[in-house]
Design a protein around this motif. Structure first.
Motif, PDB file in Angstrom:
ATOM      1  N   PRO A 230       8.889  12.808   9.242  1.00  0.00           N
ATOM      2  CA  PRO A 230       8.482  14.206   9.372  1.00  0.00           C
ATOM      3  C   PRO A 230       7.232  14.361  10.236  1.00  0.00           C
ATOM      4  N   SER A 231       7.047  15.561  10.743  1.00  0.00           N
ATOM      5  CA  SER A 231       5.874  15.844  11.563  1.00  0.00           C
ATOM      6  C   SER A 231       4.601  15.650  10.751  1.00  0.00           C
ATOM      7  N   GLY A 232       3.621  15.024  11.338  1.00  0.00           N
ATOM      8  CA  GLY A 232       2.355  14.783  10.649  1.00  0.00           C
ATOM      9  C   GLY A 232       2.351  13.524   9.809  1.00  0.00           C
ATOM     10  N   SER A 233       3.429  12.710   9.915  1.00  0.00           N
ATOM     11  CA  SER A 233       3.489  11.520   9.069  1.00  0.00           C
ATOM     12  C   SER A 233       2.713  10.347   9.661  1.00  0.00           C
ATOM     13  N   GLY A 234       2.212  10.496  10.895  1.00  0.00           N
ATOM     14  CA  GLY A 234       1.389   9.423  11.461  1.00  0.00           C
ATOM     15  C   GLY A 234       2.090   8.561  12.488  1.00  0.00           C
ATOM     16  N   LYS A 235       3.265   9.004  12.981  1.00  0.00           N
ATOM     17  CA  LYS A 235       4.014   8.197  13.965  1.00  0.00           C
ATOM     18  C   LYS A 235       3.219   8.037  15.256  1.00  0.00           C
ATOM     19  N   SER A 236       2.740   9.180  15.774  1.00  0.00           N
ATOM     20  CA  SER A 236       1.976   9.107  17.028  1.00  0.00           C
ATOM     21  C   SER A 236       0.742   8.255  16.835  1.00  0.00           C
ATOM     22  N   THR A 237       0.032   8.498  15.754  1.00  0.00           N
ATOM     23  CA  THR A 237      -1.193   7.749  15.511  1.00  0.00           C
ATOM     24  C   THR A 237      -0.906   6.257  15.497  1.00  0.00           C
ATOM     25  N   MET A 238       0.207   5.867  14.868  1.00  0.00           N
ATOM     26  CA  MET A 238       0.496   4.440  14.787  1.00  0.00           C
ATOM     27  C   MET A 238       0.730   3.846  16.175  1.00  0.00           C
ATOM     28  N   ILE A 239       1.579   4.496  16.983  1.00  0.00           N
ATOM     29  CA  ILE A 239       1.834   3.836  18.270  1.00  0.00           C
ATOM     30  C   ILE A 239       0.624   3.961  19.194  1.00  0.00           C
ATOM     31  N   ARG A 240      -0.208   4.969  18.994  1.00  0.00           N
ATOM     32  CA  ARG A 240      -1.411   5.074  19.826  1.00  0.00           C
ATOM     33  C   ARG A 240      -2.459   4.027  19.448  1.00  0.00           C
ATOM     34  N   CYS A 241      -2.327   3.485  18.214  1.00  0.00           N
ATOM     35  CA  CYS A 241      -3.223   2.386  17.846  1.00  0.00           C
ATOM     36  C   CYS A 241      -2.860   1.121  18.616  1.00  0.00           C
ATOM     37  N   ILE A 242      -1.575   1.023  19.012  1.00  0.00           N
ATOM     38  CA  ILE A 242      -1.123  -0.202  19.662  1.00  0.00           C
ATOM     39  C   ILE A 242      -1.773  -0.371  21.031  1.00  0.00           C
ATOM     40  N   ASN A 243      -2.074   0.736  21.748  1.00  0.00           N
ATOM     41  CA  ASN A 243      -2.820   0.559  23.002  1.00  0.00           C
ATOM     42  C   ASN A 243      -4.226   1.136  22.893  1.00  0.00           C
ATOM     43  N   ARG A 244      -4.677   1.257  21.651  1.00  0.00           N
ATOM     44  CA  ARG A 244      -6.062   1.600  21.391  1.00  0.00           C
ATOM     45  C   ARG A 244      -6.464   2.982  21.913  1.00  0.00           C
ATOM     46  N   LEU A 245      -5.475   3.898  22.052  1.00  0.00           N
ATOM     47  CA  LEU A 245      -5.885   5.283  22.286  1.00  0.00           C
ATOM     48  C   LEU A 245      -6.519   5.807  21.005  1.00  0.00           C
TER      49      LEU A 245
END
Ligand SMILES: Nc1ncnc2c1ncn2[C@@H]1O[C@H](COP(=O)(O)OP(=O)(O)O)[C@@H](O)[C@H]1O
Ligand SMILES: [Mg+2]
Lengths: 424, 255
Positions: free
Chosen positions: B48-63
């Motif tokens: 679901p939206s807001g579940s942290g998907k973007s945050t997780m993959i953005r951690c992979i390239n340190r955004l």
């Protein structure tokens, strides 16, 4: 005549009908679109009809262009007395710059125009040399306008040192750091050597003209051009510094910007003219014009910084993220991605600041420098030409208007040129 | 840990995330994330939206910066060390929901910028490579246009080409089709499918279940900052274990 019929999908592109474009459309939409608009248009026409002929007559047909003094003007014609301006023209242009040396100012001005064309006109031949020319012009201009042995010594020392240092950097030392230190050493040695030699021998190609002789449009241009070219890079640095993660840099920039913005320019100019001599060691002769240039530049750069900060904030966060995600470092990301977009957004504000700075240069009158307005006021005191303030102020106003309008037009052209999407 | 030791332990693991946590202020966005991605593996992340998907993959390239646990990408551990971060970003490409093309540069310049400035490739070579990738995403004729003159689908394909120009080992996609008009989704998905078939390691946040079924090795379901369930696509869609997964799937499949 009936419209021609086309098979579905075969309709060609046609030009828009006449009434949908061109001057007729413009007039209809902008001047006669509604009863209120029609009324306003008629009123404005009537107003213009009433004042324009009178203005035209005063300025041209009823004006006097040649006369010995005010009384002769009045006797000859009823309109403006441009003879006054014609007689003072050189004073308005050069101030008290020595008559025999004025060719130097003219050459500098011609070089200035050529440099500006080279820098700003994209299709100018020889444009590949614009960086070299842009870097050389300030030095040549300084030499031509100020001249004198010590100026020449400094410029020669700098030029010679640069050449030798470059040569050393190319030829000597096995690694980068050795080359760097060698060339730095060569630079310092050559600079000191040439400077000492030049001043000791008292060589001088052009006679020294002290800056307190400067005045008129020449002074306005010197202050305006220096302030404009220096305040932009300084403003960019301040704006970037204000966003820095390092608290020292950040608060130094904020403090500087807020202080400068919080103080009237006149105050800074007074500081430049009087107080600095208290702070500086006694005996140092710190040129008044140079102090003014520094103050005007600092003043404009604080405003510039805020304009550019606005532009930086308007660049979407995704742009830096995309740059980061590609592995670009801070410097290239700023220079190649963020700043071009931020500066483009800020063009109106930047040019606004430029124009403000340019016009504020008349404030130097309060510390005794004679810009065109100062010359005008001084001229008005002449008993032979009393009561001609309209002519003087109009003349100065036209000079400022022409230069400012040129800047504004170029900025609009630049905005159009940099526009890369569909207009909304 | 030394880089060599890390590499020995990893084998062909391209991304290794261990007990990773992240907070936004006091808000605990990611909770105990553990994930291994093998080279050539294609992972679809949904939730679901807001579940942290973007945050997780953005951690992979340190955004985004994680605050606890380890992330090791292509043998390099992500720490505050800028060298490591840059090394990881050179090898990891990312495609964003809103494309994030550079509007002041042409399509070609968008594609050559990073190779020239990060990889120090000569300009002519970078342009030749860029044209190859633009041909692969089927828009070589747009090379000299500006992004603002292209359709959404074309822009996203340019964004993909731009990432590929850096020859990344891993590609991250954050909802690459959610900002597109329906008729443009397919052209972008086709590009991604082609990429997957060539063996690219991919992590893709998307709700395109057709895409997941076609190319994914594994589908991951996230909710409230946690990985709730992961499985092969067949099992994941036909036989979801967790009731939150079931609820989510019923919502997106029935509309
Ligand atoms: N920069 C931020 N600061 C604070 N909260 C954020 C920030 N970015 C995202 N969040 C919050 O973190 C949560 C996860 O966001 P996100 O990773 O974007 O979710 P998803 O991509 O799954 O929709 C959301 O509740 C969002 O509001
Ligand atoms: Mg998201």
């Amino acid at each position: 005549m009936p419209e021609q019929q086309y098979e579905p999908g075969t309709h060609p592109d046609l030009p828009p009908p006449f009434a949908a474009s061109g001057p007729v459309k413009w007039v209809r939409e902008n001047l006669f679109s509604s009863p209120t608009n029609i009324a306003l248009t008629v009123l404005a026409m009537f107003f213009l009809y009433k004042i324009i002929p009178g203005m035209f007559a005063w300025t041209f047909t009823d004006a006097t262009f040649v006369a010995a003094d005010r009384n002769e003007c009045r006797a000859l014609n009823s309109g403006a007395c441009w003879a006054f301006i014609a007689q003072r023209w050189e004073l308005f242009t050069y101030g008290f710059y020595p008559e025999t040396e004025r060719w130097r100012v003219i050459i500098t001005f011609v070089l200035f125009v050529a440099t500006v064309i080279l820098l700003l006109w994209e299709k100018c031949p020889g444009r590949q040399y614009r960086f070299i020319v842009g870097a050389l012009f300030p030095m040549v201009a300084l030499w031509l306008i100020v001249g004198g042995s010590s100026t020449e010594a400094a410029l020669m020392a700098y030029a010679a040192a640069l050449v030798v240092a470059y040569f050393v950097y190319q030829r000597f030392g096995h690694n980068l750091s050795a080359r760097f230190w060698f060339s730095l050493l060569a630079f310092v040695l050559v600079a000191i050597g040439v400077y000492t030699l030049w001043t000791a021998m008292g060589w001088s190609m052009l006679e020294h003209v002290s800056t307190d002789k400067f005045g008129g449009f020449m002074l306005t241009l010197i202050i305006g051009v220096t302030g404009i070219t220096l305040s932009l890079p300084l403003g960019i640095l301040l704006a970037l510094g204000r966003q820095s993660n390092l608290p020292i840099i950040k608060y130094a920039c904020i403090g500087f910007i807020e202080f400068i913005r919080g103080v009237p320019l006149i105050t800074l100019l007074f500081v430049a003219s009087t107080m600095l001599s208290y702070f500086l060691p006694p005996g140092t002769n710190f040129d008044l014009l140079l102090r003014v240039l520094i103050m005007v530049t600092l003043f404009a750069s604080a405003y510039m910084a805020e304009v550019i900060r606005g532009g930086l904030q308007a660049v979407p966060k995704g742009q830096t993220e995309a740059a980061d995600a590609m592995g670009l470092k801070y410097g290239p990301a700023m220079r190649l991605i963020v700043l071009p977009q931020a500066l483009k957004i800020s063009i109106p504000g930047i040019v606004n600041t430029f124009i403000g700075l340019y016009k504020d240069s008349v404030l130097v009158i309060v510390i005794g420098l004679l810009d065109p307005l100062g010359i005008g006021q001084a001229s008005l005191a002449d008993t032979k030409w009393q009561g001609l303030s309209t002519e003087v102020y109009l003349f100065v106003a036209i000079f400022f208007f022409v230069s400012c309008y040129a800047m504004a037009s170029y900025s609009r052209h630049l905005e159009d040129k940099l526009h890369t999407g569909h207009k909304r | 840990m030394s880089t060599e030791k890390i590499q020995q332990e990893l084998g062909d693991v391209a991304i290794k995330i261990r007990q990773m946590h992240k907070w936004y202020g006091a808000f605990h966005v990611l909770k105990d994330i553990n994930l291994d991605v093998h080279s050539g593996e294609r992972i679809v992340v949904c939730g679901p939206s807001g579940s942290g998907k973007s945050t997780m993959i953005r951690c992979i390239n340190r955004l985004e910066e994680h605050q606890k646990g380890d992330i090791i990408v292509d043998g390099v551990e992500l720490t505050n060390d800028l060298k490591n971060i840059e090394a990881v970003r050179r090898e990891v490409g990312m495609v964003f929901q809103h494309f994030n093309l550079f509007p002041h540069l042409t399509v070609l310049e968008n594609c050559t910028l990073a190779p020239i400035w990060v990889r120090k490739v000569p300009k002519a070579e970078a342009e030749a490579t860029a044209m190859q990738y633009l041909e692969r995403v089927k828009i070589p004729e747009q090379a000299l246009k500006y992004p603002g003159q292209l359709s959404g689908g074309q822009q996203q394909r340019v964004a993909i080409a731009r990432s590929l120009c850096m020859s990344p080992k891993i590609m991250l996609f954050d909802e690459p089709t959610s900002a597109l008009d329906p008729e443009m989704i397919k052209e972008v998905l086709d590009t991604m499918i082609e990429l997957a078939q060539e063996g690219m390691t991919m992590i893709c946040v998307t709700h395109e279940m057709g895409f997941a079924k076609t190319v994914a090795n594994r589908v991951i379901f996230m909710d409230e900052g946690q990985i709730i369930e992961q499985n092969e696509p067949e099992e994941f869609f036909n036989n979801p274990q967790n009731e939150r997964t079931q609820l989510f799937l019923s919502q997106i499949l029935n509309h």
